[in-house]
Design an enzyme around this catalytic site. Structure first.
Site, mmCIF file in Angstrom:
data_model
loop_
_atom_site.group_PDB
_atom_site.id
_atom_site.type_symbol
_atom_site.label_atom_id
_atom_site.label_comp_id
_atom_site.label_asym_id
_atom_site.label_seq_id
_atom_site.Cartn_x
_atom_site.Cartn_y
_atom_site.Cartn_z
ATOM 1 N N HIS A 147 0.848 -1.192 0.000
ATOM 2 C CA HIS A 147 0.000 0.000 0.000
ATOM 3 C C HIS A 147 0.878 1.234 0.000
ATOM 4 C CE1 HIS A 147 -3.530 2.496 0.717
ATOM 5 N NE2 HIS A 147 -2.717 3.231 1.454
ATOM 6 N N ASP A 197 -15.124 2.246 7.415
ATOM 7 C CA ASP A 197 -14.047 3.082 6.893
ATOM 8 C C ASP A 197 -14.494 3.853 5.669
ATOM 9 O OD1 ASP A 197 -11.240 3.968 6.535
ATOM 10 O OD2 ASP A 197 -11.537 2.908 4.653
ATOM 11 N N ARG A 199 -14.552 12.404 6.402
ATOM 12 C CA ARG A 199 -13.323 13.139 6.721
ATOM 13 C C ARG A 199 -12.920 14.043 5.569
ATOM 14 N NH1 ARG A 199 -9.540 8.549 7.449
ATOM 15 N NH2 ARG A 199 -7.948 10.165 7.625
ATOM 16 N N SER A 257 -7.627 3.589 8.878
ATOM 17 C CA SER A 257 -8.325 3.466 7.593
ATOM 18 C C SER A 257 -7.579 2.498 6.674
ATOM 19 C CB SER A 257 -8.426 4.850 6.935
ATOM 20 O OG SER A 257 -8.914 4.747 5.621
ATOM 21 N N LYS A 288 -8.629 -1.936 6.056
ATOM 22 C CA LYS A 288 -8.885 -2.563 4.751
ATOM 23 C C LYS A 288 -7.883 -3.659 4.463
ATOM 24 C CE LYS A 288 -9.058 1.444 2.961
ATOM 25 N NZ LYS A 288 -9.132 2.693 2.161
#
Lengths: 428, 428
Positions: free
Chosen positions: B85, B164, B171, B186, B190
């Protein structure tokens, strides 16, 4: 108006920058129009609560809230006006004797009030215990009553500071009530829009008040006094004790009855003291410090003004007040001196008995509340009645009793007792 | 589950208390169900942003978000899985060559990706520039492709961490994106729900990244690595430079083309370096550090995996890529050495040319973007092409050019140039 963006304004306050005049004007206006969403304003409110606002920002925010609605104008009245605002306390029925008393001294009192939410009572809820009395007046009715009677206590219309109305409801559910800049601008935007010539603020301090300590109460008072001065309203604040509840009753009809005692020349000493202290400030602010309000209590003219004020709003001042269907007496567990009586415990008990509401749609019980038979410093004898709890629903006693637990202390009769002053400080 | 109240939870964080496990479980669940309103959650998010969260609170918050949805399970696959990620940067096309490269080394890569918002591009937007390619796969299709090809890049389904998804959208509009506890939970909710065995995080630092300084990037990296470890996912983070954009292109089709160059054994040195560094971490995390990914680039097997991956999702890897209708060349205003190329300036220019979107409903242009013809440290000659701007709408050039202004420096040819490392640190 220059265009801004909600995230830009939120991020500025989040990052501890001062908001510009243009950002403040835009965000208050856009929120009132619905162009800034509730979830954006609540995030901004939390950033204001945690990061604060400068005096300039608070003044501009207040001005923007005033600009969101209409302004009233009392300049056509034949006498000066003075208004009073209390930040809210337990047993705080002072508006009831104060408004007619000041009117009897020749100063008009336009008192736009609210309803209670939580443990502090609402002035309109109290007056609605009087058979027939109505809170809603048109502007014309209000002006006519101010000219004829000199005192009005009624519901604030939707036209004054609608931004504040919307923001207050939002803060209530988002944990953002406790922000001094937002409390100060909320109170002062309504009072300035109302157009009073002078204003006396009763800022409560103690367990039963929003402000638990003198320092934060003084900060709030100073902020509001500065806002008033900037707007050309003669403004004075008294910091007054709310660790102990005022008088001997907290509820609706029972607070009306206590207020009528004061207007009749009797009543609890603390209620009389605070009523006179606030009356003197209001009279001084309106340029009438030649009058002594104590004389008007003694000669019955304040009582006359009260009756005229109630009748003008369709109430019957001589009708019997509603009484609760059920009562429960709490007796003193020991002999000695009542050393402490906690305002929050009493306020919570009255609220749980039905005198207040949990949500703004809820009704209140006219007869519900708490009567305390001793005040701090009074001698008590084991087994004597200490509290009388009043409600229409007997099932409410249990939770009300629970909130009184630990809410008072009885000390040995020979223990030293140091009374705390009712008026702690004056900010002008 | 014990019952809590939104204002109680907000007030606790506002007043700098740690939230209890029970408060966190309740508020995340109640928000997902709609029992906590957006304006309450945004106020809480701002309080979290300003007052922080302990490691325990972040771990519990992450677990509550995972519990809000389904979890995937790759344990039936015949090979280990590794995921990567990136926190998002300009020109960050690394996923495109990386996923097939790691697959070619025998480790399965289930890469659930998002679309771009703002100045950083989205992996799905880039792949959608390939004719026919589709981002939406069912779970069964995804598992079959992981088994057959070894790599999948597709859209995350709605079932993973729906809390999320809802919170991220909130947000984005309430100025509360920049909270490390919320960014970390967050991302990790995931990735943990996705069920990967090991995870490599590319935490970007610099003007073009969320985290502008190394300290906050390290804090985010350490927080995420701890969350991964607690959840039994082998997690490593690299802090990598995002003051300069990656490679030579920022856009969609042009980044695909650059990725294919890397898979063919060429491409910009920094893209190759970061692709190999992340591949080595993923292989080590999956227990396959016996394989050198550089060999798989050299022998063409990574390119084979790429083509198979694109074909499995109905794309044609050999079809010509879309090209923008309009182009504009910016030439070097002086001779010397390119001393600085600002990632944010380039990202903003690409976004304004149509490569990214302002709102999540907006389409993107496949051909739009920015090509830069020199990288920091390269010699440039006055009048040579420095940037090529690409878009379908010529009216976009003006604002894109404005964002490039001040976004680069040309120093005298003999000025000392100190290259900054691409991989700044490793957190494990």
């Amino acid at each position: 108006m220059p265009d801004h963006d909600a995230v830009e304004v939120i991020a500025a306050k989040r990052d501890r920058h001062e908001l510009s005049d243009s950002q403040i004007d835009w965000v208050v206006d856009a929120y009132t129009r619905g162009a800034v969403a509730d979830e954006q304003m609540s995030s901004l409110a939390m950033a204001i609560l945690l990061n604060g606002m400068s005096r300039r920002e608070i003044a501009r925010w207040t001005a923007a809230m005033i600009a969101s609605g209409e302004r009233m104008d009392f300049s056509s009245l034949s006498r000066p006006t003075a208004d009073k605002h209390s930040t809210g306390g337990v047993g705080d029925k002072i508006t009831l004797p104060l408004a007619p008393l000041v009117a009897a001294c020749g100063v008009a009192v336009p008192q736009l009030s609210g309803r209670g939410l939580g443990h502090t009572g609402g002035t309109l809820d109290k007056l609605e215990a009087i058979p027939g009395w109505r809170a809603a007046l048109s502007n014309d009715e209000m002006m006519a009553q101010l000219e004829s009677v000199g005192a009005v206590v009624c519901a604030a219309g939707d036209g004054l500071a609608p931004a504040d109305k919307k923001l207050y409801a939002l803060r209530d559910v988002t944990g953002t009530v406790e922000a001094i800049p937002l409390i100060a601008s909320s109170i002062m935007s309504k009072k300035i829009a109302e157009g009073t010539g002078s204003l006396v603020l009763d800022v409560k301090v103690g367990t039963g008040a929003f402000m638990k300590d003198v320092d934060s109460a003084r900060e709030l008072a100073e902020t509001m006094v500065a806002l008033g001065k900037d707007a050309g309203v003669h403004t004075v604040a008294l910091l007054t004790d709310m660790a102990t509840p005022l008088g001997r009753t907290a509820g609706n009809a029972i607070e009306v009855a206590e207020s009528v005692e004061v207007l009749a020349g009797g009543g609890p000493a603390d209620v009389v003291e605070l009523t006179l202290a606030l009356a003197r400030e209001m009279l001084a602010g309106a340029g009438r410090d030649d009058v002594d309000p104590a004389d008007r209590l003694a000669d019955g003219s304040a009582m006359d003004a009260w009756k005229a004020m109630i009748r003008a709003q369709d109430g019957d001042p001589d009708a019997p007040l509603p009484e609760a269907r059920e009562s429960h007496v709490v007796t003193a567990p020991a002999s000695g001196v009542l050393a402490r009586l906690d305002a929050m415990a009493v306020g919570l008990a009255a609220w749980r008995l039905g005198a207040g509401r949990a949500r703004k749609e809820d009704p209140v019980q006219a007869g519900a509340g708490v009567v305390w038979h001793a005040r701090p410093g009074d001698a008590v004898t084991e087994g004597q009645p200490l509290f009388t709890l009043l409600t229409d629903d007997a099932h409410r006693f249990e939770r009300a009793l629970a909130s009184l637990e630990g809410g008072y202390d009885i000390a040995p009769a020979d223990a030293p007792y140091l009374p705390t002053p009712l008026v702690i400080d004056r900010v002008s």
